[in-house]
Design an enzyme around this catalytic site. Structure first.
Site, PDB file in Angstrom:
ATOM      1  CB  CYS A   1      27.303  36.357  32.083  1.00 51.32           C
ATOM      2  SG  CYS A   1      27.413  36.886  33.797  1.00 51.32           S
TER       3      CYS A   1
ATOM      4  CB  CYS B   1      32.991  40.724  36.781  1.00 50.12           C
ATOM      5  SG  CYS B   1      32.913  40.416  35.008  1.00 50.12           S
TER       6      CYS B   1
HETATM    7 FE1  FES Z   1      29.403  37.846  34.121  1.00 57.07          FE
HETATM    8 FE2  FES Z   1      31.967  38.201  34.805  1.00 57.07          FE
HETATM    9  S1  FES Z   1      31.166  37.678  32.840  1.00 57.07           S
HETATM   10  S2  FES Z   1      30.233  38.273  36.044  1.00 57.07           S
END
Ligand code: FES
Length: 140
Positions: free
Chosen positions: A34, A103
């Site tokens: 991400c 996360c």
């Molecule tokens: Fe990657 Fe939250 S979407 S840390």
């Protein structure tokens, strides 16, 4: 996706955001998939975490989990911070949606990375104390 009231509060008003210039433990953890990055600063005196701040280029859950995680370890002995798990962080937030659990791992690992740095600076091998820091990947 449903967020708890606590997540929304900590996202809207995160605690302990910023940089500690004279930190003696700094850790950075990134998530390859991400692209979110978390940087954690610790100021440790006599084995007590007297101050902690974080900066993140991360999602809402990364911000909320770091906010509460830093609240949980501030003023605590290092031994307590070492015991902090992402599960405890998620519980303190009254839960996170399943796809957002990773996360909270970012916050836990960034604290561990900062503690590793703290030990390394003192010439102490951090691995037996802190364990291995894992950069992790996840699917979105
Ligand atoms: Fe990657 Fe939250 S979407 S840390």
């Amino acid at each position: 996706m449903e967020y708890s009231k606590k997540v929304m509060e900590h996202f809207a008003n995160p605690h302990n955001v910023g940089v500690i210039e004279d930190a003696n433990g700094v850790g950075e953890i990134g998530n390859a998939k991400c692209g979110d990055i978390m940087k954690m600063y610790l100021k440790i005196e006599n084995d007590i975490i007297v101050d902690v701040k974080f900066k993140t280029y991360g999602c809402a859950s990364a911000i909320a989990t770091s906010s509460i995680a830093t609240d949980l370890i501030k003023g605590q002995p290092v031994s307590e911070a070492l015991k902090l798990t992402n599960k405890a962080v998620v519980e303190a937030l009254d839960g996170l949606p399943a796809v957002k659990i990773h996360c909270s791992v970012l916050a836990e690992q960034a604290i561990k990375a900062a503690l590793s740095d703290y030990y390394t600076r003192q010439g102490i091998d951090p691995v037996p104390i802190v364990g291995k820091i894992e950069e992790f990947e996840h699917e979105h």
